[in-house]
Design an enzyme around this catalytic site. Structure first.
Site, PDB file in Angstrom:
ATOM      1  N   ASP A 107       0.831  -1.206   0.000  1.00  0.00           N
ATOM      2  CA  ASP A 107       0.000   0.000   0.000  1.00  0.00           C
ATOM      3  C   ASP A 107       0.860   1.249   0.000  1.00  0.00           C
ATOM      4  O   ASP A 107       0.414   2.328   0.360  1.00  0.00           O
ATOM      5  CB  ASP A 107      -0.931   0.008   1.210  1.00  0.00           C
ATOM      6  CG  ASP A 107      -0.172   0.023   2.522  1.00  0.00           C
ATOM      7  OD1 ASP A 107       1.017  -0.366   2.529  1.00  0.00           O
ATOM      8  OD2 ASP A 107      -0.761   0.443   3.529  1.00  0.00           O
ATOM      9  N   LYS A 158       4.423   1.723  15.680  1.00  0.00           N
ATOM     10  CA  LYS A 158       3.367   2.611  16.185  1.00  0.00           C
ATOM     11  C   LYS A 158       3.709   3.177  17.575  1.00  0.00           C
ATOM     12  O   LYS A 158       3.013   2.891  18.562  1.00  0.00           O
ATOM     13  CB  LYS A 158       2.008   1.899  16.220  1.00  0.00           C
ATOM     14  CG  LYS A 158       1.612   1.156  14.951  1.00  0.00           C
ATOM     15  CD  LYS A 158       1.093   2.089  13.895  1.00  0.00           C
ATOM     16  CE  LYS A 158       0.679   1.494  12.584  1.00  0.00           C
ATOM     17  NZ  LYS A 158       1.205   0.320  12.005  1.00  0.00           N
ATOM     18  N   ASP A 218       2.132   6.285   1.853  1.00  0.00           N
ATOM     19  CA  ASP A 218       1.342   5.112   2.217  1.00  0.00           C
ATOM     20  C   ASP A 218      -0.106   5.548   2.028  1.00  0.00           C
ATOM     21  O   ASP A 218      -0.535   6.533   2.626  1.00  0.00           O
ATOM     22  CB  ASP A 218       1.635   4.773   3.691  1.00  0.00           C
ATOM     23  CG  ASP A 218       0.696   3.720   4.262  1.00  0.00           C
ATOM     24  OD1 ASP A 218      -0.515   3.764   3.966  1.00  0.00           O
ATOM     25  OD2 ASP A 218       1.152   2.878   5.037  1.00  0.00           O
TER      26      ASP A 218
HETATM   27  N1  GDD Z   1      -0.470 -11.240   3.031  1.00  0.00           N
HETATM   28  C1  GDD Z   1      -0.674 -10.446   4.068  1.00  0.00           C
HETATM   29  N2  GDD Z   1      -1.134 -10.984   5.239  1.00  0.00           N
HETATM   30  N3  GDD Z   1      -0.436  -9.115   3.962  1.00  0.00           N
HETATM   31  C2  GDD Z   1      -0.660  -8.341   5.039  1.00  0.00           C
HETATM   32  C3  GDD Z   1      -1.126  -8.838   6.273  1.00  0.00           C
HETATM   33  C4  GDD Z   1      -1.374 -10.259   6.363  1.00  0.00           C
HETATM   34  O1  GDD Z   1      -1.811 -10.783   7.388  1.00  0.00           O
HETATM   35  N4  GDD Z   1      -1.250  -7.802   7.140  1.00  0.00           N
HETATM   36  C5  GDD Z   1      -0.861  -6.695   6.476  1.00  0.00           C
HETATM   37  N5  GDD Z   1      -0.508  -7.010   5.199  1.00  0.00           N
HETATM   38  C6  GDD Z   1      -0.027  -6.090   4.160  1.00  0.00           C
HETATM   39  C7  GDD Z   1      -1.013  -4.969   3.873  1.00  0.00           C
HETATM   40  O2  GDD Z   1      -1.875  -5.340   2.808  1.00  0.00           O
HETATM   41  C8  GDD Z   1      -0.105  -3.817   3.503  1.00  0.00           C
HETATM   42  O3  GDD Z   1       0.198  -3.783   2.121  1.00  0.00           O
HETATM   43  C9  GDD Z   1       1.169  -4.091   4.267  1.00  0.00           C
HETATM   44  O4  GDD Z   1       1.133  -5.466   4.656  1.00  0.00           O
HETATM   45  C10 GDD Z   1       1.313  -3.203   5.514  1.00  0.00           C
HETATM   46  O5  GDD Z   1       0.154  -3.303   6.298  1.00  0.00           O
HETATM   47  P1  GDD Z   1      -0.618  -2.009   6.840  1.00  0.00           P
HETATM   48  O6  GDD Z   1      -1.795  -2.494   7.587  1.00  0.00           O
HETATM   49  O7  GDD Z   1      -0.821  -1.032   5.751  1.00  0.00           O
HETATM   50  O8  GDD Z   1       0.443  -1.480   7.899  1.00  0.00           O
HETATM   51  P2  GDD Z   1       0.722   0.018   8.372  1.00  0.00           P
HETATM   52  O9  GDD Z   1       0.624   0.968   7.245  1.00  0.00           O
HETATM   53  O10 GDD Z   1      -0.105   0.294   9.575  1.00  0.00           O
HETATM   54  O11 GDD Z   1       2.261  -0.092   8.857  1.00  0.00           O
HETATM   55  C11 GDD Z   1       3.229  -0.698   8.023  1.00  0.00           C
HETATM   56  O12 GDD Z   1       3.630   0.173   6.978  1.00  0.00           O
HETATM   57  C12 GDD Z   1       4.286   1.393   7.410  1.00  0.00           C
HETATM   58  C13 GDD Z   1       4.713   2.128   6.152  1.00  0.00           C
HETATM   59  O13 GDD Z   1       3.638   2.459   5.392  1.00  0.00           O
HETATM   60  C14 GDD Z   1       4.422  -1.069   8.899  1.00  0.00           C
HETATM   61  O14 GDD Z   1       5.310  -1.826   8.119  1.00  0.00           O
HETATM   62  C15 GDD Z   1       5.120   0.186   9.431  1.00  0.00           C
HETATM   63  O15 GDD Z   1       6.286  -0.175  10.154  1.00  0.00           O
HETATM   64  C16 GDD Z   1       5.513   1.093   8.273  1.00  0.00           C
HETATM   65  O16 GDD Z   1       6.089   2.310   8.769  1.00  0.00           O
HETATM   66 MG    MG Z   2      -0.065   0.878   5.340  1.00  0.00          MG
END
Ligand code: GDD
Ligand code: MG
Length: 338
Positions: A107, A158, A218
């Site tokens: 994403d 977070k 993001d």
């Molecule tokens: N296959 C799979 N299975 N993908 C997953 C799962 C899962 O269980 N959970 C999350 N993802 C994928 C989401 O689809 C997304 O593309 C990515 O992993 C990150 O998940 P988000 O839910 O968007 O996380 P975030 O934005 O709160 O935090 C993450 O991204 C940040 C940067 O944008 C973390 O990696 C943070 O450390 C980082 O700063």
């Molecule tokens: Mg994200």
């Protein structure tokens, strides 16, 4: 080098748009979001990509198939229950060819130099390298503290504001040596951010933190989803939009998908993205907004900094203000205000 992209999340913060379309497939200027990231990878010679799916997995196969049309070779891995970012990456191990692998969040749009990242990783002989970016509010991300030699000192997912010691965060792109996978449990829910990274640091492993220059976003919230459109249209990214026309007023940038029709006296300002077959009524005013496929904006309606879902109807003289997110197929009555 081969890559895996994690795309199994439910995109809850981007509802209602993610109720029927997973976040990485949401259209951005009439292309599925993930296509932009494919282009970045392809431009750096990364063509073999494993997609780690879970939520609405079949939608990805339908959208991209084997990837040939997009100049990449796609393979799919599917979790029946979501296994978290770690479990998803572990599942892709067998498709990553046994060398240094690139792992990406799905994403994020990250116009980074993959080769420079790999050079950094090799020079440091890191086990894991994490691409970093700087943001104003690190509490929504993974905070990454590094030393002056680019070694990660702390990874805190977070953080609360009183834990924020830096503005560098995890940009959601990693390089993994193959040995990393031995530290991820198979078939179990496991998080890279809350499990693997802090655990490898505690074990004394070398994790590199590379600040990636270039555009980064993001799209996890409605506001950021809107923002990526504005950034591309205003030329703040290396990507170009198709179907861009100057608005009826020269100071607006408007991109319209095939079959969209704008009635006389409609006014655009800022940057506006119209999907396919969108109707914009007479005298409507649109400022910095996104209107998805087959939606209709009534005569005299006013829209500002909002997203109108596919097939939605905005009544005549209705007003949609900043932050409004209209679900696909919904209706806003004439003269109503949101
Ligand atoms: N296959 C799979 N299975 N993908 C997953 C799962 C899962 O269980 N959970 C999350 N993802 C994928 C989401 O689809 C997304 O593309 C990515 O992993 C990150 O998940 P988000 O839910 O968007 O996380 P975030 O934005 O709160 O935090 C993450 O991204 C940040 C940067 O944008 C973390 O990696 C943070 O450390 C980082 O700063
Ligand atoms: Mg994200």
């Amino acid at each position: 080098m081969k890559a895996a992209i994690l795309i199994g999340g439910q995109g809850t913060r981007l509802r209602p748009f993610t109720l029927d379309t997973p976040k990485p497939l949401l259209p951005v200027l009439n292309r599925p979001f993930l296509e932009y990231q494919f282009r970045v990878l392809r431009s750096h010679g990364v063509r073999d990509i494993a997609l780690c799916t879970s939520y609405r997995a079949e939608n990805f196969r339908r959208a991209f198939g084997d990837g040939r049309r997009l100049g990449v070779r796609l393979k799919y891995v599917r979790e029946t229950i979501p296994l978290g970012t770690g479990g998803a990456a572990k599942n892709a191990e067998k498709l990553l060819g046994g060398g240094t692998a690139l792992i990406l969040n799905g994403d994020v749009l990250n116009a980074f130099d993959v080769r420079a990242f790999l050079r950094f990783h090799r020079e440091r002989r890191a086990e894991i390298s994490i691409a970093l970016t700087r943001v104003k509010d690190p509490t929504a991300f993974g905070l990454v503290l590094t030393d002056e030699r680019g070694r990660v000192r702390r990874f805190l997912e977070k953080p609360s504001w009183d834990e924020v010691e830096t503005n560098t965060i995890n940009a959601g792109a990693y390089l993994f040596e193959p040995s990393v996978f031995t530290h991820i449990p198979a078939g179990k829910t496991y998080s890279l951010e809350r499990g693997l990274f802090p655990e490898r640091l505690a074990a004394g492993a070398l994790l590199g933190g590379w600040v990636a220059p270039g555009y980064w976003i993001d799209i996890g919230t409605v506001d950021k989803y809107l923002q990526v459109h504005l950034d591309i249209l205003h030329g703040r990214t290396p990507f170009k939009a198709d179907g861009v026309t100057a608005g009826p007023q020269a100071d607006a940038i408007v991109a319209a998908g095939a079959g969209s029709r704008v009635a006389p006296f409609a006014r655009f300002s800022g940057a506006v993205s119209l999907g396919r077959r969108v109707r914009v009524g007479r005298g409507a005013q649109l400022t910095d907004c996104v209107v998805l496929d087959d939606a209709a904006v009534g005569d005299g309606a006013r829209l500002e900094r909002c997203v109108v879902g596919a097939r939605a109807r905005v009544g005549t003289h209705a007003v949609l203000g900043p932050g409004a997110a209209l679900a696909g197929g919904s209706r806003v009555g004439d003269y109503s205000q949101l």
